[in-house]
Write a protein that holds these residues in place. Structure first.
Motif, PDB file in Angstrom:
ATOM      1  N   PHE A   1       0.830  -1.203   0.000  1.00 29.28           N
ATOM      2  CA  PHE A   1       0.000   0.000   0.000  1.00 29.28           C
ATOM      3  C   PHE A   1       0.865   1.254   0.000  1.00 29.28           C
ATOM      4  N   PHE A   2       2.065   1.170   0.589  1.00 28.68           N
ATOM      5  CA  PHE A   2       2.960   2.323   0.527  1.00 28.68           C
ATOM      6  C   PHE A   2       3.279   2.680  -0.912  1.00 28.68           C
ATOM      7  N   THR A   3       3.566   1.670  -1.743  1.00 29.64           N
ATOM      8  CA  THR A   3       3.898   1.961  -3.138  1.00 29.64           C
ATOM      9  C   THR A   3       2.717   2.627  -3.844  1.00 29.64           C
ATOM     10  N   ILE A   4       1.491   2.184  -3.537  1.00 27.93           N
ATOM     11  CA  ILE A   4       0.309   2.768  -4.157  1.00 27.93           C
ATOM     12  C   ILE A   4       0.122   4.208  -3.694  1.00 27.93           C
ATOM     13  N   TRP A   5       0.135   4.388  -2.368  1.00 20.44           N
ATOM     14  CA  TRP A   5      -0.080   5.722  -1.801  1.00 20.44           C
ATOM     15  C   TRP A   5       1.006   6.695  -2.235  1.00 20.44           C
ATOM     16  N   TRP A   6       2.255   6.253  -2.241  1.00 19.52           N
ATOM     17  CA  TRP A   6       3.355   7.162  -2.555  1.00 19.52           C
ATOM     18  C   TRP A   6       3.300   7.603  -4.011  1.00 19.52           C
ATOM     19  N   ALA A   7       2.953   6.683  -4.907  1.00 17.43           N
ATOM     20  CA  ALA A   7       2.829   7.055  -6.320  1.00 17.43           C
ATOM     21  C   ALA A   7       1.713   8.077  -6.494  1.00 17.43           C
TER      22      ALA A   7
ATOM     23  N   ALA B   1      16.218  14.656  -9.110  1.00 14.58           N
ATOM     24  CA  ALA B   1      17.357  13.830  -8.713  1.00 14.58           C
ATOM     25  C   ALA B   1      16.951  12.803  -7.659  1.00 14.58           C
ATOM     26  N   GLY B   2      16.165  13.226  -6.685  1.00 16.89           N
ATOM     27  CA  GLY B   2      15.751  12.312  -5.620  1.00 16.89           C
ATOM     28  C   GLY B   2      14.899  11.173  -6.128  1.00 16.89           C
ATOM     29  N   VAL B   3      13.930  11.491  -6.985  1.00 20.25           N
ATOM     30  CA  VAL B   3      13.068  10.453  -7.555  1.00 20.25           C
ATOM     31  C   VAL B   3      13.892   9.460  -8.370  1.00 20.25           C
ATOM     32  N   THR B   4      14.846   9.971  -9.144  1.00 17.92           N
ATOM     33  CA  THR B   4      15.665   9.099  -9.991  1.00 17.92           C
ATOM     34  C   THR B   4      16.539   8.166  -9.152  1.00 17.92           C
ATOM     35  N   VAL B   5      17.191   8.712  -8.136  1.00 13.34           N
ATOM     36  CA  VAL B   5      18.065   7.892  -7.294  1.00 13.34           C
ATOM     37  C   VAL B   5      17.259   6.810  -6.582  1.00 13.34           C
ATOM     38  N   CYS B   6      16.109   7.181  -6.056  1.00  7.11           N
ATOM     39  CA  CYS B   6      15.271   6.187  -5.373  1.00  7.11           C
ATOM     40  C   CYS B   6      14.811   5.104  -6.333  1.00  7.11           C
ATOM     41  N   GLN B   7      14.479   5.497  -7.547  1.00 10.26           N
ATOM     42  CA  GLN B   7      14.015   4.508  -8.505  1.00 10.26           C
ATOM     43  C   GLN B   7      15.133   3.542  -8.899  1.00 10.26           C
TER      44      GLN B   7
ATOM     45  N   ALA C   1       8.259   9.094 -15.927  1.00 16.36           N
ATOM     46  CA  ALA C   1       7.401  10.172 -16.422  1.00 16.36           C
ATOM     47  C   ALA C   1       7.374  11.336 -15.435  1.00 16.36           C
ATOM     48  N   LEU C   2       7.333  11.034 -14.136  1.00 14.06           N
ATOM     49  CA  LEU C   2       7.328  12.096 -13.132  1.00 14.06           C
ATOM     50  C   LEU C   2       8.638  12.883 -13.164  1.00 14.06           C
ATOM     51  N   THR C   3       9.759  12.197 -13.340  1.00 13.43           N
ATOM     52  CA  THR C   3      11.046  12.876 -13.421  1.00 13.43           C
ATOM     53  C   THR C   3      11.092  13.817 -14.619  1.00 13.43           C
ATOM     54  N   VAL C   4      10.537  13.371 -15.749  1.00  7.57           N
ATOM     55  CA  VAL C   4      10.472  14.239 -16.934  1.00  7.57           C
ATOM     56  C   VAL C   4       9.693  15.505 -16.617  1.00  7.57           C
ATOM     57  N   LEU C   5       8.590  15.373 -15.893  1.00  7.78           N
ATOM     58  CA  LEU C   5       7.793  16.547 -15.537  1.00  7.78           C
ATOM     59  C   LEU C   5       8.564  17.482 -14.605  1.00  7.78           C
TER      60      LEU C   5
ATOM     61  N   ALA D   1      14.278   6.810   2.353  1.00 12.02           N
ATOM     62  CA  ALA D   1      14.812   7.707   1.323  1.00 12.02           C
ATOM     63  C   ALA D   1      13.689   8.393   0.563  1.00 12.02           C
ATOM     64  N   GLU D   2      12.652   7.641   0.214  1.00  9.37           N
ATOM     65  CA  GLU D   2      11.526   8.204  -0.539  1.00  9.37           C
ATOM     66  C   GLU D   2      10.858   9.346   0.223  1.00  9.37           C
ATOM     67  N   VAL D   3      10.532   9.107   1.495  1.00  7.95           N
ATOM     68  CA  VAL D   3       9.812  10.138   2.244  1.00  7.95           C
ATOM     69  C   VAL D   3      10.722  11.318   2.597  1.00  7.95           C
ATOM     70  N   SER D   4      12.038  11.124   2.476  1.00  9.09           N
ATOM     71  CA  SER D   4      12.971  12.221   2.746  1.00  9.09           C
ATOM     72  C   SER D   4      13.131  13.151   1.551  1.00  9.09           C
ATOM     73  N   VAL D   5      12.838  12.651   0.342  1.00 15.03           N
ATOM     74  CA  VAL D   5      13.056  13.468  -0.864  1.00 15.03           C
ATOM     75  C   VAL D   5      12.257  14.768  -0.827  1.00 15.03           C
ATOM     76  N   PRO D   6      10.928  14.743  -0.577  1.00 16.76           N
ATOM     77  CA  PRO D   6      10.199  16.016  -0.544  1.00 16.76           C
ATOM     78  C   PRO D   6      10.693  16.975   0.536  1.00 16.76           C
TER      79      PRO D   6
END
Length: 375
Positions: free
Chosen positions: A55-61, A143-149, A119-123, A173-178
């Motif tokens: 559910f984290f993956t769903i909610w985070w996306a 940069a954060g989204v790319t590194v996490c991915q 797609a999000l990184t492109v935006l 790491a994901e929740v730290s990016v924003p």
């Protein structure tokens, strides 16, 4: 893509955002159905852990897109096409949920994440090019989204014993990016728009909870043609769903987001706290469905454990809604006490002969108390 006006009047959810949400309904339904199966099989610890991670993956996306779209949404052709790619990624994630639950196989979910996050990184890069005043923030996001991915892809190559620690590291790491990105400057998100987006997703998870419970109870009625216990599950499920809706929408988040919650600490607490609100509302339907199975199939599972599958999600929803969504509006102890007191009662209802009905009745009483206080 210069950024939207945070004070724009009459800012509402777009049809593209609604389509995005509707496609996420599929993923939410898959997560709820998989949790129902795990609970019915008595796999409580494993089922809850896998549900929390999936559910984290769903909610985070969903959340990544929601906050981006609130700040940058030109609604032109390139933007629409990029969002459609993200929706495709969300559908791939939904397709991978059952495999992740049953086998711990994250490959399909990771493919969906690659589509969505690329797609999000492109935006974010487009926003950086179009909005020089916020370039540091937008480039940090990209940069954060790319590194996490890259980390999620690399996780697939780790041995099974190292994957859970790796997942925990990546979630942190994901929740730290924003937090890191917006320390360089706030994106121009719209308080009323964000409040509406969260309200809509709350309706989605509550609706999925009702749907999952309805299907399970109907199937149980078909097998046993109605028993007192099933009627109690059905009635209690309705009381809980109605009360959960009433309590969440007792106050609008717009007032908080436009004033006190402009500060990073309070805003992130509110936004991240909704993970528990959304997850517990989704889990409530799975818990009711599993309890209906317990009543009709007479499994060897502990009655207390089966009851806890109903009451624990309701208590988590109640206490989290109160803590992050309602408590900031309250000024007196008398206003605050009913929520934790009811949450304790709901948890204790797991030991009652009819946990769903007891928990539903307690929540209904709380609604009456809250409504009387607001008049």
């Amino acid at each position: 893509m210069p950024g939207r006006d945070p004070g724009e009047p009459r800012r509402t959810t777009t049809s593209l955002e609604l389509l995005f949400d509707l496609c996420f309904v599929v993923a939410v339904a898959q997560a709820s159905g998989s949790l129902h199966k795990a609970l019915s099989d008595g796999e409580y610890a494993t089922g809850v852990l896998r549900f929390a991670l999936v559910f984290f993956t769903i909610w985070w996306a969903w959340m990544n897109f929601t906050w981006f779209a609130s700040a940058y949404d030109p609604d032109d052709v390139p933007y629409r096409l990029t969002v459609l790619v993200q929706i495709t990624g969300a559908l791939v994630i939904a397709a991978g949920v059952p495999r992740a639950f049953e086998e711990g196989d994250l490959r399909v979910i990771t493919v969906g994440y690659v589509l969505l996050r690329t797609a999000l990184t492109v935006l974010w890069l487009r926003a950086a090019w179009s909005n020089p005043s916020r370039r540091a923030t937008t480039l940090r996001f990209a940069a954060g989204v790319t590194v996490c991915q890259v980390g999620w892809v690399g996780l697939l190559g780790l041995p099974a014993s190292a994957r859970l620690p790796g997942i925990v590291v990546l979630i942190v790491a994901e929740v730290s990016v924003p937090v890191w990105a917006q320390s360089a400057g706030m994106t121009p998100w719209h308080p009323r728009h964000i409040a509406e987006r969260y309200e809509l997703f709350t309706l989605i998870v509550l609706g999925e909870s009702i749907a999952a419970a309805t299907v399970a109870v109907r199937g149980a009625f078909d097998r046993h043609h109605g028993t007192g216990s099933l009627y109690a599950v059905a009635a209690g499920g309705l009381f809980m769903a109605y009360a959960m809706w009433w309590l969440y929408f007792a106050r609008s988040a717009h007032t908080l987001l436009a004033t006190t919650h402009q500060a990073h600490r309070r805003r992130f607490t509110w936004a991240y706290g909704h993970y528990l609100i959304f997850a517990s509302a989704t889990a409530e339907g799975a818990g009711l469905a599993a309890y209906a199975d317990h009543v009709t199939r007479r499994t060897d599972d502990s009655p207390w454990a089966a009851g806890a599958a109903v009451t624990v999600p309701a208590a988590v929803f109640l206490i989290t809604v109160w803590a992050v969504h309602l408590r900031p509006h309250q000024r007196t102890v008398a206003e605050r006490i009913p929520y934790p007191a009811t949450a304790v009662g709901v948890l204790l209802a797991a030991s009652s002969p009819a946990p769903a009905l007891t928990a539903g009745a307690l929540l209904a009483v709380l609604v009456v108390v809250v409504t009387m206080e607001q008049r």
